[in-house]
Design a protein around this motif. Structure first.
Motif, PDB file in Angstrom:
ATOM      1  N   LEU A   1     -20.824  -5.531  -6.339  1.00 30.12           N
ATOM      2  CA  LEU A   1     -20.527  -4.308  -5.962  1.00 30.12           C
ATOM      3  C   LEU A   1     -19.471  -4.472  -5.316  1.00 30.12           C
ATOM      4  CD1 LEU A   1     -23.353  -1.533  -6.003  1.00 30.12           C
ATOM      5  CD2 LEU A   1     -22.100  -1.805  -7.368  1.00 30.12           C
TER       6      LEU A   1
ATOM      7  N   GLY B   1     -16.643  -5.457  -8.165  1.00 31.82           N
ATOM      8  CA  GLY B   1     -15.759  -4.348  -8.233  1.00 31.82           C
ATOM      9  C   GLY B   1     -15.189  -3.792  -7.808  1.00 31.82           C
TER      10      GLY B   1
ATOM     11  N   TYR C   1     -11.994  -5.555  -7.780  1.00 35.48           N
ATOM     12  CA  TYR C   1     -11.280  -5.499  -8.948  1.00 35.48           C
ATOM     13  C   TYR C   1     -10.506  -3.866  -9.731  1.00 35.48           C
ATOM     14  CZ  TYR C   1     -12.415  -9.870 -10.043  1.00 35.48           C
ATOM     15  OH  TYR C   1     -12.423 -11.626  -9.966  1.00 35.48           O
ATOM     16  N   LEU C   2     -11.331  -3.148  -8.681  1.00 33.20           N
ATOM     17  CA  LEU C   2     -11.258  -1.255  -8.998  1.00 33.20           C
ATOM     18  C   LEU C   2      -9.900  -1.640  -8.483  1.00 33.20           C
ATOM     19  CD1 LEU C   2     -12.313   1.415 -10.085  1.00 33.20           C
ATOM     20  CD2 LEU C   2     -12.899   2.174  -8.163  1.00 33.20           C
TER      21      LEU C   2
ATOM     22  N   TYR D   1     -10.040  -2.677 -14.815  1.00 32.14           N
ATOM     23  CA  TYR D   1     -11.108  -1.925 -14.886  1.00 32.14           C
ATOM     24  C   TYR D   1     -11.661  -2.694 -15.898  1.00 32.14           C
ATOM     25  CZ  TYR D   1      -7.233   1.253 -12.847  1.00 32.14           C
ATOM     26  OH  TYR D   1      -6.496   2.185 -12.689  1.00 32.14           O
TER      27      TYR D   1
ATOM     28  N   GLN E   1     -12.473  -5.307 -15.471  1.00 35.19           N
ATOM     29  CA  GLN E   1     -12.948  -6.974 -14.585  1.00 35.19           C
ATOM     30  C   GLN E   1     -14.700  -5.434 -13.289  1.00 35.19           C
ATOM     31  OE1 GLN E   1     -13.871  -9.884 -15.020  1.00 35.19           O
ATOM     32  NE2 GLN E   1     -13.130 -11.097 -13.332  1.00 35.19           N
ATOM     33  N   ALA E   2     -13.665  -4.999 -12.993  1.00 36.21           N
ATOM     34  CA  ALA E   2     -14.435  -4.194 -11.419  1.00 36.21           C
ATOM     35  C   ALA E   2     -15.743  -2.938 -12.633  1.00 36.21           C
ATOM     36  CB  ALA E   2     -13.623  -2.819 -11.696  1.00 36.21           C
ATOM     37  N   LEU E   3     -16.060  -2.750 -14.331  1.00 39.44           N
ATOM     38  CA  LEU E   3     -16.927  -2.785 -14.960  1.00 39.44           C
ATOM     39  C   LEU E   3     -18.591  -4.172 -15.537  1.00 39.44           C
ATOM     40  CD1 LEU E   3     -15.301  -0.486 -17.949  1.00 39.44           C
ATOM     41  CD2 LEU E   3     -16.811   0.222 -15.725  1.00 39.44           C
ATOM     42  N   LYS E   4     -17.278  -4.881 -15.765  1.00 37.01           N
ATOM     43  CA  LYS E   4     -17.989  -5.896 -15.525  1.00 37.01           C
ATOM     44  C   LYS E   4     -19.376  -6.101 -14.529  1.00 37.01           C
ATOM     45  CE  LYS E   4     -18.486 -11.259 -16.135  1.00 37.01           C
ATOM     46  NZ  LYS E   4     -19.096 -11.441 -15.044  1.00 37.01           N
ATOM     47  N   PHE E   5     -18.345  -6.302 -13.263  1.00 37.48           N
ATOM     48  CA  PHE E   5     -19.546  -6.169 -11.396  1.00 37.48           C
ATOM     49  C   PHE E   5     -20.407  -5.002 -10.924  1.00 37.48           C
ATOM     50  CE2 PHE E   5     -16.469  -9.658 -11.410  1.00 37.48           C
ATOM     51  CZ  PHE E   5     -16.964 -10.714 -11.255  1.00 37.48           C
ATOM     52  N   PHE E   6     -20.338  -4.242 -11.812  1.00 34.13           N
ATOM     53  CA  PHE E   6     -20.411  -2.704 -11.830  1.00 34.13           C
ATOM     54  C   PHE E   6     -21.919  -2.809 -12.367  1.00 34.13           C
ATOM     55  CE2 PHE E   6     -16.442  -0.505 -10.486  1.00 34.13           C
ATOM     56  CZ  PHE E   6     -16.544  -0.319  -9.123  1.00 34.13           C
ATOM     57  N   HIS E   7     -22.678  -4.120 -14.047  1.00 39.99           N
ATOM     58  CA  HIS E   7     -22.956  -3.685 -14.833  1.00 39.99           C
ATOM     59  C   HIS E   7     -24.045  -4.966 -14.280  1.00 39.99           C
ATOM     60  CE1 HIS E   7     -21.414  -0.591 -17.856  1.00 39.99           C
ATOM     61  NE2 HIS E   7     -20.354  -1.027 -17.994  1.00 39.99           N
TER      62      HIS E   7
END
Length: 101
Positions: free
Chosen positions: A63, A66, A69-70, A75, A77-83
């Motif tokens: 998190l 993410g 990256y946010l 974005y 990369q951020a989504l990848k880490f959030f998922h």
């Protein structure tokens, strides 16, 4: 020192890196924060695999990555880490329920 002592030391090192990374992120030093998280994550992952459990620490570090990256407007990369963090959290749910009984 026992293997358990080594594990405790490794956990402390990883957690400290995450805390420092969080401060670096707040200060705007995003690349430094990512480097610290990237150093902490393999330790946390290794310990999780060794104990055959999913720990909240892994999800928290993902998190945090993410969030960095946010902040960098990366974005995808951020989504990848959030998922990835969400997947770790979902894997840990049954374990948490079983340990609370």
């Amino acid at each position: 020192p026992s293997s358990k002592d080594d594990d405790v030391t490794s956990i402390a090192i990883a957690e400290t890196r995450v805390y420092i990374g969080t401060v670096k992120c707040q200060m705007g030093y995003f690349q430094e924060a990512l480097q610290l998280y990237e150093k902490a994550l393999p330790i946390q992952t290794s310990l999780s695999r060794k104990k055959n459990v999913t720990t909240p620490n892994v999800a928290n570090t993902l998190l945090q990555m993410g969030i960095v990256y946010l902040q960098l407007c990366q974005y995808d990369q951020a989504l990848k880490f959030f998922h990835d963090a969400q997947q770790q959290q979902q894997q840990s749910l049954p374990q948490q329920k079983n340990t609370s009984k």
